[in-house]
Design an enzyme around this catalytic site. Sequence first.
Site, PDB file in Angstrom:
ATOM      1  N   LYS A 133     -18.049 -51.774 -15.489  1.00 19.27           N
ATOM      2  CA  LYS A 133     -17.047 -51.444 -14.481  1.00 19.27           C
ATOM      3  C   LYS A 133     -17.017 -49.928 -14.286  1.00 19.27           C
ATOM      4  O   LYS A 133     -16.437 -49.200 -15.079  1.00 19.27           O
ATOM      5  CB  LYS A 133     -15.652 -51.926 -14.899  1.00 19.27           C
TER       6      LYS A 133
ATOM      7  N   GLU B 278     -13.821 -42.095 -25.327  1.00 24.84           N
ATOM      8  CA  GLU B 278     -13.907 -40.645 -25.163  1.00 24.84           C
ATOM      9  C   GLU B 278     -12.912 -40.288 -24.075  1.00 24.84           C
ATOM     10  O   GLU B 278     -13.062 -40.703 -22.929  1.00 24.84           O
ATOM     11  CB  GLU B 278     -15.341 -40.245 -24.777  1.00 24.84           C
TER      12      GLU B 278
ATOM     13  N   CYS C  36     -14.527 -33.224 -19.237  1.00 29.95           N
ATOM     14  CA  CYS C  36     -13.643 -33.267 -20.404  1.00 29.95           C
ATOM     15  C   CYS C  36     -13.938 -32.107 -21.340  1.00 29.95           C
ATOM     16  O   CYS C  36     -13.090 -31.708 -22.139  1.00 29.95           O
ATOM     17  CB  CYS C  36     -13.782 -34.596 -21.142  1.00 29.95           C
TER      18      CYS C  36
ATOM     19  N   GLU D 196      -4.206 -31.280 -20.012  1.00 31.19           N
ATOM     20  CA  GLU D 196      -5.507 -31.348 -19.341  1.00 31.19           C
ATOM     21  C   GLU D 196      -5.292 -31.404 -17.831  1.00 31.19           C
ATOM     22  O   GLU D 196      -4.586 -32.275 -17.323  1.00 31.19           O
ATOM     23  CB  GLU D 196      -6.282 -32.578 -19.807  1.00 31.19           C
TER      24      GLU D 196
END
Length: 384
Positions: free
Chosen positions: A74, A155, A189, A285
Amino acid sequence: ADTAEAIDFLEYYARQVLKLKDGADVKSRAGESNQYHYIPLGVGIIISPFNFPLAIMAGTAAAAIVTGNTILLKPADATPVVAAKFVEVMEEAGLPNGVLNFIPGNGSEIGDYLVEHPKTRFVSFTGSRAVGCRIYERASKVQPTQKWLKRVIAEMGGKDTVLVDKDADLDAAASAIVYSAFGFSGQKCSAGSRAVIHQDVYDAVVEKAAALARTLTVGNPEDPNTYMGPVIHQASYDKVMSYIEIGKTEGRLLTGGEGDDSKGYFIQPTIFADVDENARLMQEEIFGPVVALCKVRDFDHMLEVANNTEYGLTGALLSNNREHIERAREDFHVGNLYFNRGCTGAIVGYQPFGGFNMSGTDSKAGGPDYLVLHMQAKTTSEAY
């Protein structure tokens, strides 16, 4: 680069599984033969992100496949076509029907179903912390007819820091800050979204970083003269622009701060200086082209700030002090730590990638122990 990294993942995992296919050596006593080998887990759900729509998607899919599992792939809602073309290539390469199953769709509509299904054996996810935590929670619940505890490989992101010591090469420090922050519009990231700078060189580094950022061109990424393209979509644009407004109250805007969503979602490379170590810009973030600069008293203070977030993915230290480098090697708590370079750009097989704390489950993509996460070990002992 995305395509090159995808090729690297395919090559690396294919070679790694050759080392693992016969298991590991164990001892046998007189009159017995013992073997230790790996078998597949079963059906896995691969949920990949938009920011490396080929490399991470192909890498996570290939890791599961070469270890003998079948998968439901997906891809991110924003990048299904890249995954569809990858599936076509795998079919052309001769992958048997049913091994790789393409399941595009909105995560909010099908994500929970896939994760919670009792026949799902494992989930491999790359994406945001919020979604990763939801997957981890949902996968932990044992469903009716489910016969195993699901494994989750996640992750989830970072708040990554470039540290600049007082005896660092200041031009190299400015370069590390700028290119770590603004590569791929900060949509990594691993992006260096904050820099922690020794007070003795703070003003000089701030000036150099701002000047370098102003040289970056923003525009159509198909033009080779363009350094930085747009962010992925309107929601991302709105989020980043809201953080820029927050930054105006938390620091001093050095450069950038402007956006244009009239024909794409373009945001200028943005640097805020004089940001407090506990400010939102230093803790949350952003996933866009925004970097916060913070001044510290000494190296002890620098390490303290480096570790003061809930993440632990990547970090960098610019320093010519060997003692400080060795201290950071031990005490800077990140999964990928770089000295005298930027904090992005891990290469498969060279810098296995994955982080600590809320950055994920400590798995190392492109590393020697990653494939084992997709298998289970079986011991057989035969007496004769």
